[in-house]
Design a protein around this motif. Structure first.
Motif, PDB file in Angstrom:
ATOM      1  N   ALA A  97       0.731  -1.317  -0.014  1.00  7.69           N
ATOM      2  CA  ALA A  97      -0.128   0.171   0.086  1.00  7.69           C
ATOM      3  C   ALA A  97       0.911   1.237  -0.067  1.00  7.69           C
ATOM      4  CB  ALA A  97      -1.034   0.010   1.014  1.00  7.69           C
ATOM      5  N   LEU A  98       1.878   1.246   0.792  1.00  7.24           N
ATOM      6  CA  LEU A  98       3.009   2.421   0.776  1.00  7.24           C
ATOM      7  C   LEU A  98       3.592   2.595  -0.610  1.00  7.24           C
ATOM      8  CD1 LEU A  98       4.650   1.600   4.271  1.00  7.24           C
ATOM      9  CD2 LEU A  98       3.166   3.553   3.986  1.00  7.24           C
ATOM     10  N   ARG A  99       3.986   1.563  -1.257  1.00 10.98           N
ATOM     11  CA  ARG A  99       4.794   1.545  -2.644  1.00 10.98           C
ATOM     12  C   ARG A  99       3.573   1.897  -3.639  1.00 10.98           C
ATOM     13  NH1 ARG A  99       9.222  -0.299  -3.783  1.00 10.98           N
ATOM     14  NH2 ARG A  99       8.715  -0.984  -5.889  1.00 10.98           N
ATOM     15  N   ALA A 100       2.281   1.636  -3.339  1.00  8.07           N
ATOM     16  CA  ALA A 100       1.401   2.167  -4.280  1.00  8.07           C
ATOM     17  C   ALA A 100       1.165   3.516  -4.378  1.00  8.07           C
ATOM     18  CB  ALA A 100      -0.068   1.307  -4.081  1.00  8.07           C
ATOM     19  N   LYS A 101       1.368   4.189  -3.291  1.00 10.29           N
ATOM     20  CA  LYS A 101       1.225   5.521  -3.033  1.00 10.29           C
ATOM     21  C   LYS A 101       2.314   6.378  -3.115  1.00 10.29           C
ATOM     22  CE  LYS A 101      -1.738   7.212  -0.023  1.00 10.29           C
ATOM     23  NZ  LYS A 101      -2.299   7.762   1.133  1.00 10.29           N
ATOM     24  N   GLY A 102       3.339   5.584  -3.783  1.00 11.36           N
ATOM     25  CA  GLY A 102       4.821   6.227  -4.062  1.00 11.36           C
ATOM     26  C   GLY A 102       5.703   6.496  -2.951  1.00 11.36           C
ATOM     27  N   ILE A 103       5.343   5.964  -1.786  1.00 10.07           N
ATOM     28  CA  ILE A 103       6.306   6.425  -0.683  1.00 10.07           C
ATOM     29  C   ILE A 103       7.287   5.373  -0.541  1.00 10.07           C
ATOM     30  CG2 ILE A 103       6.044   6.297   1.822  1.00 10.07           C
ATOM     31  CD1 ILE A 103       3.164   6.837   1.745  1.00 10.07           C
ATOM     32  N   PRO A 104       8.640   6.076  -0.546  1.00 13.88           N
ATOM     33  CA  PRO A 104       9.811   5.067  -0.470  1.00 13.88           C
ATOM     34  C   PRO A 104       9.577   4.201   0.558  1.00 13.88           C
ATOM     35  CG  PRO A 104      10.452   7.461  -0.884  1.00 13.88           C
ATOM     36  CD  PRO A 104       8.899   7.501  -0.573  1.00 13.88           C
ATOM     37  N   THR A 105      10.066   2.958   0.163  1.00 15.02           N
ATOM     38  CA  THR A 105      10.276   1.791   1.216  1.00 15.02           C
ATOM     39  C   THR A 105      11.664   1.132   1.159  1.00 15.02           C
ATOM     40  OG1 THR A 105       9.367   0.126  -0.129  1.00 15.02           O
ATOM     41  CG2 THR A 105       7.733   1.235   1.387  1.00 15.02           C
ATOM     42  N   PHE A 106      12.044   1.104   2.353  1.00 18.57           N
ATOM     43  CA  PHE A 106      13.528   0.234   2.505  1.00 18.57           C
ATOM     44  C   PHE A 106      13.454  -0.812   3.520  1.00 18.57           C
ATOM     45  CE2 PHE A 106      13.952   5.133   1.546  1.00 18.57           C
ATOM     46  CZ  PHE A 106      14.505   5.013   0.021  1.00 18.57           C
ATOM     47  N   ALA A 107      14.447  -1.546   3.276  1.00 19.15           N
ATOM     48  CA  ALA A 107      14.537  -2.748   4.097  1.00 19.15           C
ATOM     49  C   ALA A 107      15.868  -2.804   4.910  1.00 19.15           C
ATOM     50  CB  ALA A 107      14.669  -4.058   3.592  1.00 19.15           C
ATOM     51  N   LEU A 108      15.852  -2.788   6.320  1.00 10.91           N
ATOM     52  CA  LEU A 108      16.897  -2.813   7.103  1.00 10.91           C
ATOM     53  C   LEU A 108      16.931  -4.054   8.023  1.00 10.91           C
ATOM     54  CD1 LEU A 108      19.551  -1.830   8.554  1.00 10.91           C
ATOM     55  CD2 LEU A 108      18.093  -0.274   9.811  1.00 10.91           C
ATOM     56  N   SER A 109      17.917  -5.095   7.734  1.00 11.44           N
ATOM     57  CA  SER A 109      17.789  -6.427   8.362  1.00 11.44           C
ATOM     58  C   SER A 109      18.827  -6.938   8.562  1.00 11.44           C
ATOM     59  CB  SER A 109      16.976  -7.391   7.307  1.00 11.44           C
ATOM     60  OG  SER A 109      16.452  -8.612   8.043  1.00 11.44           O
ATOM     61  N   ASN A 110      19.111  -7.707   9.777  1.00 11.41           N
ATOM     62  CA  ASN A 110      20.261  -8.622  10.089  1.00 11.41           C
ATOM     63  C   ASN A 110      20.079  -9.927   9.436  1.00 11.41           C
ATOM     64  OD1 ASN A 110      21.244  -6.712  11.620  1.00 11.41           O
ATOM     65  ND2 ASN A 110      20.797  -7.751  13.475  1.00 11.41           N
ATOM     66  N   PHE A 111      20.915 -10.172   8.435  1.00 10.62           N
ATOM     67  CA  PHE A 111      20.280 -11.326   7.504  1.00 10.62           C
ATOM     68  C   PHE A 111      21.718 -11.746   6.933  1.00 10.62           C
ATOM     69  CE2 PHE A 111      15.946 -12.489   6.744  1.00 10.62           C
ATOM     70  CZ  PHE A 111      16.026 -13.696   6.288  1.00 10.62           C
ATOM     71  N   GLY A 112      22.094 -13.118   6.964  1.00 12.11           N
ATOM     72  CA  GLY A 112      23.223 -13.770   6.356  1.00 12.11           C
ATOM     73  C   GLY A 112      22.799 -13.726   4.595  1.00 12.11           C
ATOM     74  N   ILE A 113      23.938 -13.676   3.796  1.00 12.86           N
ATOM     75  CA  ILE A 113      23.473 -13.705   2.418  1.00 12.86           C
ATOM     76  C   ILE A 113      23.114 -15.033   1.841  1.00 12.86           C
ATOM     77  CG2 ILE A 113      24.712 -13.452   0.139  1.00 12.86           C
ATOM     78  CD1 ILE A 113      24.272 -10.970   2.324  1.00 12.86           C
ATOM     79  N   PRO A 114      23.605 -16.359   2.239  1.00 14.62           N
ATOM     80  CA  PRO A 114      23.236 -17.404   1.635  1.00 14.62           C
ATOM     81  C   PRO A 114      21.436 -17.375   2.234  1.00 14.62           C
ATOM     82  CG  PRO A 114      25.220 -18.022   2.378  1.00 14.62           C
ATOM     83  CD  PRO A 114      24.557 -16.780   2.868  1.00 14.62           C
ATOM     84  N   THR A 115      21.253 -17.550   3.452  1.00 14.99           N
ATOM     85  CA  THR A 115      19.805 -17.632   3.950  1.00 14.99           C
ATOM     86  C   THR A 115      18.940 -16.549   3.368  1.00 14.99           C
ATOM     87  OG1 THR A 115      20.588 -16.415   6.078  1.00 14.99           O
ATOM     88  CG2 THR A 115      20.338 -18.831   5.979  1.00 14.99           C
ATOM     89  N   LEU A 116      19.353 -15.418   3.003  1.00 15.32           N
ATOM     90  CA  LEU A 116      18.693 -14.416   2.452  1.00 15.32           C
ATOM     91  C   LEU A 116      18.223 -14.756   0.975  1.00 15.32           C
ATOM     92  CD1 LEU A 116      17.344 -11.694   2.140  1.00 15.32           C
ATOM     93  CD2 LEU A 116      19.359 -10.540   1.291  1.00 15.32           C
ATOM     94  N   ALA A 117      19.087 -15.531   0.325  1.00 10.65           N
ATOM     95  CA  ALA A 117      18.513 -16.153  -1.146  1.00 10.65           C
ATOM     96  C   ALA A 117      17.292 -17.125  -0.841  1.00 10.65           C
ATOM     97  CB  ALA A 117      19.735 -16.673  -1.711  1.00 10.65           C
ATOM     98  N   LEU A 118      17.592 -17.821   0.068  1.00 10.61           N
ATOM     99  CA  LEU A 118      16.508 -18.773   0.477  1.00 10.61           C
ATOM    100  C   LEU A 118      15.158 -18.166   0.867  1.00 10.61           C
ATOM    101  CD1 LEU A 118      18.265 -21.445   2.790  1.00 10.61           C
ATOM    102  CD2 LEU A 118      17.657 -21.531   0.373  1.00 10.61           C
ATOM    103  N   ALA A 119      15.166 -17.231   1.611  1.00 13.69           N
ATOM    104  CA  ALA A 119      13.971 -16.349   2.016  1.00 13.69           C
ATOM    105  C   ALA A 119      13.233 -15.491   1.060  1.00 13.69           C
ATOM    106  CB  ALA A 119      14.419 -15.460   3.075  1.00 13.69           C
ATOM    107  N   ASP A 120      14.228 -14.866  -0.016  1.00 15.42           N
ATOM    108  CA  ASP A 120      13.665 -14.201  -1.154  1.00 15.42           C
ATOM    109  C   ASP A 120      12.992 -15.250  -2.033  1.00 15.42           C
ATOM    110  OD1 ASP A 120      15.072 -11.870  -0.276  1.00 15.42           O
ATOM    111  OD2 ASP A 120      16.418 -12.064  -1.847  1.00 15.42           O
ATOM    112  N   ALA A 121      13.533 -16.484  -2.062  1.00 15.58           N
ATOM    113  CA  ALA A 121      12.767 -17.403  -3.064  1.00 15.58           C
ATOM    114  C   ALA A 121      11.371 -17.949  -2.677  1.00 15.58           C
ATOM    115  CB  ALA A 121      13.485 -18.585  -3.376  1.00 15.58           C
ATOM    116  N   ALA A 122      11.459 -17.974  -1.176  1.00 16.68           N
ATOM    117  CA  ALA A 122      10.223 -18.488  -0.632  1.00 16.68           C
ATOM    118  C   ALA A 122       8.945 -17.345  -0.098  1.00 16.68           C
ATOM    119  CB  ALA A 122      10.585 -19.024   0.851  1.00 16.68           C
ATOM    120  N   TYR A 123       9.656 -16.111   0.058  1.00 14.85           N
ATOM    121  CA  TYR A 123       8.791 -15.006   0.200  1.00 14.85           C
ATOM    122  C   TYR A 123       9.038 -13.566  -0.792  1.00 14.85           C
ATOM    123  CZ  TYR A 123       8.408 -17.672   4.346  1.00 14.85           C
ATOM    124  OH  TYR A 123       8.130 -18.672   5.420  1.00 14.85           O
TER     125      TYR A 123
END
Length: 208
Positions: A97-123
Protein backbone atom coordinates in the motif's frame (compact mmCIF):
# COMPACT_ATOMS: atom_id res chain seq x y z
CA UNK A 1 9.07 17.21 13.95
CA UNK A 2 9.71 16.81 10.24
CA UNK A 3 7.30 14.73 8.22
CA UNK A 4 7.99 11.12 7.38
CA UNK A 5 9.30 10.65 3.84
CA UNK A 6 10.11 6.93 3.85
CA UNK A 7 9.33 3.76 5.79
CA UNK A 8 12.00 1.23 6.79
CA UNK A 9 11.03 -2.39 7.50
CA UNK A 10 12.88 -5.07 9.39
CA UNK A 11 12.36 -8.61 8.01
CA UNK A 12 12.31 -11.08 10.89
CA UNK A 13 9.08 -10.95 12.91
CA UNK A 14 7.88 -8.00 10.84
CA UNK A 15 7.40 -9.49 7.36
CA UNK A 16 8.20 -13.13 8.16
CA UNK A 17 8.36 -14.99 11.44
CA UNK A 18 11.74 -16.01 12.83
CA UNK A 19 11.43 -18.47 15.70
CA UNK A 20 14.06 -21.24 15.80
CA UNK A 21 13.13 -22.01 19.40
CA UNK A 22 9.64 -23.07 18.34
CA UNK A 23 11.05 -25.23 15.54
CA UNK A 24 13.32 -27.10 17.95
CA UNK A 25 10.58 -27.34 20.59
CA UNK A 26 8.37 -29.12 18.07
CA UNK A 27 11.06 -31.61 17.15
CA UNK A 28 13.15 -32.34 20.23
CA UNK A 29 10.98 -30.91 23.02
CA UNK A 30 11.37 -27.78 25.10
CA UNK A 31 13.66 -29.28 27.72
CA UNK A 32 16.12 -30.61 25.14
CA UNK A 33 15.96 -27.35 23.21
CA UNK A 34 16.72 -25.31 26.32
CA UNK A 35 19.71 -27.55 27.01
CA UNK A 36 20.89 -27.16 23.42
CA UNK A 37 20.61 -23.38 23.47
CA UNK A 38 22.29 -23.18 26.89
CA UNK A 39 25.26 -25.32 25.89
CA UNK A 40 25.79 -24.26 22.27
CA UNK A 41 26.23 -20.60 21.17
CA UNK A 42 23.69 -20.83 18.37
CA UNK A 43 22.66 -17.19 18.54
CA UNK A 44 26.29 -16.08 18.38
CA UNK A 45 26.79 -18.40 15.40
CA UNK A 46 23.81 -16.81 13.68
CA UNK A 47 25.06 -13.29 14.38
CA UNK A 48 28.36 -14.19 12.72
CA UNK A 49 26.32 -15.24 9.70
CA UNK A 50 24.48 -11.93 9.85
CA UNK A 51 27.88 -10.21 9.68
CA UNK A 52 28.67 -11.96 6.42
CA UNK A 53 30.29 -15.29 7.27
CA UNK A 54 28.80 -18.29 5.47
CA UNK A 55 26.31 -20.12 7.65
CA UNK A 56 27.25 -23.55 6.30
CA UNK A 57 30.86 -23.02 7.38
CA UNK A 58 29.78 -21.74 10.78
CA UNK A 59 27.48 -24.70 11.35
CA UNK A 60 30.24 -27.16 10.43
CA UNK A 61 32.64 -25.39 12.78
CA UNK A 62 30.15 -25.33 15.65
CA UNK A 63 29.11 -28.96 15.14
CA UNK A 64 32.76 -29.98 15.37
CA UNK A 65 33.14 -28.02 18.61
CA UNK A 66 30.01 -29.54 20.18
CA UNK A 67 29.82 -33.10 18.80
CA UNK A 68 27.18 -34.20 21.32
CA UNK A 69 24.79 -31.74 19.68
CA UNK A 70 26.07 -32.07 16.11
CA UNK A 71 22.82 -33.28 14.52
CA UNK A 72 20.79 -30.47 16.07
CA UNK A 73 23.41 -27.88 15.15
CA UNK A 74 23.42 -29.03 11.52
CA UNK A 75 19.63 -28.72 11.53
CA UNK A 76 20.05 -24.94 11.91
CA UNK A 77 21.35 -24.86 8.34
CA UNK A 78 19.53 -27.83 6.84
CA UNK A 79 16.12 -26.70 8.10
CA UNK A 80 16.68 -22.96 8.23
CA UNK A 81 13.77 -21.99 5.99
CA UNK A 82 11.40 -23.96 8.24
CA UNK A 83 12.46 -21.73 11.14
CA UNK A 84 11.67 -18.63 9.09
CA UNK A 85 7.94 -19.08 8.68
CA UNK A 86 5.19 -18.25 8.19
CA UNK A 87 4.94 -14.92 6.45
CA UNK A 88 2.92 -12.07 7.98
CA UNK A 89 0.38 -11.18 5.26
CA UNK A 90 -0.91 -7.95 6.80
CA UNK A 91 2.62 -6.54 6.83
CA UNK A 92 2.90 -7.30 3.12
CA UNK A 93 -0.37 -5.42 2.58
CA UNK A 94 1.10 -2.38 4.34
CA UNK A 95 4.32 -2.48 2.34
CA UNK A 96 2.45 -2.72 -0.95
CA UNK A 97 0.00 0.00 0.00
CA UNK A 98 2.87 2.38 0.78
CA UNK A 99 4.54 1.56 -2.53
CA UNK A 100 1.28 2.07 -4.41
CA UNK A 101 1.16 5.60 -3.02
CA UNK A 102 4.73 6.30 -4.09
CA UNK A 103 6.13 6.37 -0.56
CA UNK A 104 9.73 5.10 -0.59
CA UNK A 105 10.22 1.87 1.31
CA UNK A 106 13.50 0.41 2.47
CA UNK A 107 14.55 -2.76 4.25
CA UNK A 108 17.04 -2.85 7.13
CA UNK A 109 17.66 -6.38 8.30
CA UNK A 110 20.21 -8.54 10.06
CA UNK A 111 20.48 -11.37 7.55
CA UNK A 112 23.11 -13.71 6.18
CA UNK A 113 23.58 -13.77 2.42
CA UNK A 114 22.94 -17.47 1.63
CA UNK A 115 19.88 -17.56 3.88
CA UNK A 116 18.56 -14.35 2.36
CA UNK A 117 18.55 -16.06 -1.01
CA UNK A 118 16.42 -18.84 0.48
CA UNK A 119 14.06 -16.33 2.07
CA UNK A 120 13.75 -14.28 -1.12
CA UNK A 121 12.73 -17.39 -3.05
CA UNK A 122 10.17 -18.42 -0.44
CA UNK A 123 8.83 -14.91 0.24
CA UNK A 124 9.08 -12.64 -2.82
CA UNK A 125 7.66 -9.76 -0.78
CA UNK A 126 11.14 -9.38 0.73
CA UNK A 127 12.39 -8.18 -2.65
CA UNK A 128 9.73 -5.48 -3.08
CA UNK A 129 11.71 -2.54 -1.73
CA UNK A 130 13.26 0.52 -3.29
CA UNK A 131 16.51 -0.54 -1.65
CA UNK A 132 17.62 -3.08 0.93
CA UNK A 133 20.30 -2.65 3.57
CA UNK A 134 21.39 -6.13 4.61
CA UNK A 135 23.86 -6.74 7.41
CA UNK A 136 25.62 -9.62 5.67
CA UNK A 137 26.49 -7.35 2.76
CA UNK A 138 27.41 -4.36 4.91
CA UNK A 139 29.35 -6.40 7.50
CA UNK A 140 27.73 -4.57 10.38
CA UNK A 141 24.59 -5.47 12.33
CA UNK A 142 21.83 -3.73 14.21
CA UNK A 143 22.03 -2.12 16.71
CA UNK A 144 25.52 -0.90 15.73
CA UNK A 145 25.49 2.75 14.61
CA UNK A 146 27.29 1.99 11.35
CA UNK A 147 24.38 0.13 9.80
CA UNK A 148 21.99 3.01 10.43
CA UNK A 149 24.54 5.40 8.93
CA UNK A 150 24.53 3.26 5.78
CA UNK A 151 20.77 3.79 5.47
CA UNK A 152 21.03 7.53 5.95
CA UNK A 153 23.82 7.83 3.38
CA UNK A 154 22.21 5.44 0.93
CA UNK A 155 18.79 7.07 0.97
CA UNK A 156 19.98 10.64 1.27
CA UNK A 157 17.22 11.28 3.79
CA UNK A 158 17.46 13.02 7.14
CA UNK A 159 17.07 10.70 10.15
CA UNK A 160 13.81 12.32 11.20
CA UNK A 161 12.33 11.60 7.76
CA UNK A 162 12.62 7.83 8.34
CA UNK A 163 10.00 5.72 10.12
CA UNK A 164 11.55 2.40 11.18
CA UNK A 165 9.62 -0.70 12.24
CA UNK A 166 11.54 -3.42 14.10
CA UNK A 167 10.58 -6.01 16.69
CA UNK A 168 13.66 -5.65 18.91
CA UNK A 169 13.78 -2.77 21.43
CA UNK A 170 17.55 -2.42 21.21
CA UNK A 171 17.35 -1.86 17.46
CA UNK A 172 14.59 0.69 17.92
CA UNK A 173 16.52 2.48 20.65
CA UNK A 174 19.60 2.76 18.43
CA UNK A 175 17.55 4.26 15.61
CA UNK A 176 15.79 6.66 17.96
CA UNK A 177 19.14 7.84 19.29
CA UNK A 178 20.06 8.92 15.76
CA UNK A 179 16.83 10.88 15.39
CA UNK A 180 14.80 8.35 13.43
CA UNK A 181 11.09 8.01 14.01
CA UNK A 182 10.42 4.49 15.20
CA UNK A 183 7.76 1.86 15.79
CA UNK A 184 8.33 -1.17 18.00
CA UNK A 185 6.59 -3.88 15.99
CA UNK A 186 4.52 -6.31 18.06
CA UNK A 187 1.77 -7.18 15.58
CA UNK A 188 0.81 -5.77 12.18
CA UNK A 189 -2.37 -4.02 13.27
CA UNK A 190 -0.38 -1.78 15.59
CA UNK A 191 1.89 -0.78 12.72
CA UNK A 192 -1.13 -0.25 10.47
CA UNK A 193 -2.58 2.09 13.07
CA UNK A 194 0.71 3.99 13.24
CA UNK A 195 0.86 4.43 9.48
CA UNK A 196 -2.70 5.75 9.51
CA UNK A 197 -1.96 8.09 12.42
CA UNK A 198 1.01 9.49 10.51
CA UNK A 199 -1.18 10.15 7.47
CA UNK A 200 0.74 7.74 5.27
CA UNK A 201 -2.19 5.40 4.67
CA UNK A 202 -5.94 5.60 5.01
CA UNK A 203 -7.72 3.07 7.24
CA UNK A 204 -8.95 1.32 4.13
CA UNK A 205 -5.49 1.12 2.61
CA UNK A 206 -4.08 -0.24 5.88
CA UNK A 207 -6.73 -2.90 6.39
CA UNK A 208 -5.70 -6.54 6.43
Amino acid sequence: MAGIEAVVFDFGNVLIKWNPEAWYDARIGREAREKLFAEVPLEEMNLRSDRGEHLADLVAETAAQYPAHADNIRAWYDNWIEMAQPDIPHSAVLLRALRAKGIPTFALSNFGIPTLALADAAYPVLTEFDRRFISGELRTIKPEPEIYAHVEAGTGLAPEALLFADDRPENIDAARARGWQVHLFEEPQGFADRLVAEGLLTPEEAAA
